[in-house]
Design an enzyme around this catalytic site. Structure first.
Site: not given
Length: 635
Positions: A315, A368
């Protein structure tokens, strides 16, 4: 119950590796470990607190009294405190009471390496072990081909707390229940993988799990650690891979968490310009500190080893890469070369990926990452960050922007739908329609579609068809597969009652068939990251708002011709160029009546003629359905 007994799981080599940042299995040493010493059962504890002058284990076994069970500090300047406490074990609650050298500060912390934590808002760690027996041997033996870069990836992104709820009891499903209901649904829908939003323990539900305090503990909201293993096991037994969201970018400042752990900036960077995240009001790991790097890389390895995860979606990578991320001038300082890159974080990510792929060559790491930072998904030996894949955020933004426009005006925005192919092969891209796109007033995916009800559902099917034929792997957030009307609500449940209505029921049937079509047509995935797998037929027919292209696999006879009509107009005769003298057989059409379409299809074989078109020597005339995608085999 006796006092603390001197005992250690650390060898001198372990300590040297830890201090140099090269110990990648720290969970086997730190934390609480049920064991036997001198014939007495109990628990060994180890915690890193170099700024402490006293560390005690407090818990429900001693009325949380400070000073009764004092750990011993190692002699080697490692900052490790350790010891064995007899006659306490599985199920006991505990924390570390840490007296700091820093002006008498005292902290009370959960164990950074605990395998289980109390249910929030309670914050203690729980002594735990499990003897779960895995039954996924077949999957683990063969998963390299299922997780390979030339394999199909259709990922179902799930937030466990809101996927489906027991409404009469107003609660989420347990891991045990999910092992039945979620697994059977994902298998029915033909997804290849499930991606779970963070399941590591977190204190605050509105964070959706992205503010972690228990990096080594699956959240107890849904059950015990061994029950989470059962969920993973059931996925694998049914041929479904598991990707876990993982957050090495920041952590919350909750009193029981990692922040200011021993009265000093231990896990977070001491410089606020590098150690505080202004967007999320959270703390940023100190990637310059060897022991912190070991903590994080060990954590990644832990989930792959102990829980058989098939991949980690990392993330907020962009926030790690740049010192000026979400900062104004004066709020950040350049690196030693005068640039804005966070050199320590970049080094950490490379080391992470090198160790993951060295230990688990049959998994994937997925970034990401939303910027144009180069070579994110290239190997480190080539100068890349070493990820297996990267989210294609540009494709997502451009595509949703284009589909949000009234078809009447799409002719003026042809570039929005074709531009992604200009850079599609610069990285190993995953195409995401994730949870971030259905919150904070953005509307649901269906809610973004223009037109009346029929057009909205036709647009949705066309969007998904375009997504699955575009190069790259695929990810869809839960509920979008049946046309969830409302934005996602983490406190509620998906609106499963919508499946009582035909448009939603038929959209679900469409997505199920689309997944199956994708998985069984190698032209859509074998060369998904190579320009050898894609060839334009026509990208510039803006007048009709039509694009056409060829997808290619390893075998020429398996190639597919794809035509997308982005307007509600039926085109009875549309000419496309072809490279060879083939017959076209329609094999997929989003406008079929069983999907809620109008039934405009090509029912007969279509012969190519030696008549050059679109710069190709042959051509054929086909029928285009309204707001539809049509896919042909080259017979």
């Amino acid at each position: 119950m006796g006092k603390v007994i001197a005992h250690s799981l650390f060898t001198d080599f372990d300590v040297d590796l830890f201090k140099s940042g090269k110990h990648y299995r720290l969970y086997k040493k730190f934390g609480s470990h049920i064991t036997t010493v001198n014939g007495v059962e109990g628990t060994y504890f180890a915690v890193w607190a170099p700024s402490a002058n006293q560390v005690s284990v407090v818990g429900d076994f001693n009325f949380w009294n400070d000073g009764e069970f004092k750990l011993n500090v190692r002699w080697d300047s490692s900052g490790i405190w350790e010891g064995f406490i007899p006659k306490i074990g599985k199920g006991n609650l505990y924390k570390y009471k840490i007296h700091s050298n820093n002006s008498g500060i005292v902290t009370e912390k959960a164990d950074p390496y605990s395998r289980r934590n109390e249910h929030p808002p309670s914050t203690a760690s729980v002594i735990w072990d499990d003897d779960y027996t895995w039954k996924d041997k077949k999957w683990m033996k063969n998963r390299k081909k299922n997780n390979a870069l030339d394999a199909p990836y259709s990922v179902y992104e799930v937030h466990l707390g809101s996927w489906r709820r027991k409404m009469e009891e107003d609660r989420s499903l347990s891991y045990f229940e999910l092992a039945d209901e979620l697994v059977s649904y994902v298998k029915e829908m033909n997804f290849t993988h499930v991606e779970l939003m963070p399941i590591m323990e977190y204190p605050y539900d509105p964070s959706w799990g992205y503010q972690l305090t228990g990096y080594y503990a699956p959240t107890c909201r849904f059950g015990y650690p061994e029950e989470f293993k059962l969920l993973v096991d059931k996925l694998h037994q049914n041929g479904i891979g598991l990707i876990l969201d993982w957050v090495p970018s920041h952590f919350p400042s909750d009193d029981h968490g990692l922040g200011f752990f021993d009265g000093s900036h231990l896990y977070e960077h001491p410089d606020r310009k590098k150690g505080y995240h202004p967007d999320w009001k959270s703390l940023i790991f100190n990637y310059e500190r060897n022991e912190v790097r070991s903590f994080l890389i060990s954590n990644a390895i832990y989930w792959l080893e102990q829980y058989h995860a098939d991949g980690l979606r990392v993330d907020a990578v962009a926030s790690m890469l740049f010192l000026d991320y979400s900062r104004e001038d004066g709020e950040w300082e350049p690196n030693e070369y005068g640039g804005k890159e966070n050199l320590a974080a970049i080094s950490f990510l490379k080391e992470l990926n090198e160790e993951v792929y060295k230990s688990f060559p049959d998994v994937q790491t997925i970034a990401e990452e939303s910027t144009a930072f180069p070579m994110v998904s290239q190997p480190t030996f080539m100068g890349g960050l070493g990820f297996g894949m990267k989210w294609m955020m540009g494709w997502m933004h451009d595509t949703l922007k284009y589909f949000g426009k009234d078809p009447m005006f799409r002719s003026h925005h042809q570039n929005d739908i074709t531009f992604s192919l200009a850079y599609a092969f610069t990285e190993n891209f995953m195409l995401p329609l994730s949870h971030d796109e259905v919150v904070y007033g953005k509307n649901s995916i269906l809610g973004r579609m223009p037109g009346d009800e029929w057009q909205r559902f036709a647009n949705l099917r066309l969007l998904y068809g375009y997504m699955f034929t575009h190069p790259g792997t695929k990810l869809l957030f839960m509920g979008s597969e049946f046309g969830q009307y409302e934005e996602w609500d983490f406190q509620g449940s998906l609106d499963w009652n919508l499946l009582e209505f035909d448009p939603h029921k038929k959209t679900k049937a469409f997505y199920k068939d689309l997944n199956k079509f994708y998985k069984t047509n190698p032209a859509l995935f074998e060369k998904g990251f190579s320009n050898e797998g894609f060839e334009w037929i026509s990208l510039d027919d803006s007048q009709n708002s039509v694009i056409s292209f060829i997808r290619k696999g390893n075998k020429e006879e398996e190639n597919l011709v794809v035509v997308c009509n982005f307007t509600p107009a039926v085109i009875d005769s549309y000419k496309i160029g072809l490279p060879t003298e083939n017959k076209l057989k329609e094999v997929f059409n989003s406008d079929k009546k069983k999907y809620g379409g109008s039934g405009i299809t090509n029912s007969k074989l279509i012969k190519a003629e030696k008549d050059s078109w679109n710069g190709k020597p042959y051509s054929a005339e086909i029928k285009l359905s309204p707001l539809g995608i049509t896919i042909f085999e080259l017979k």
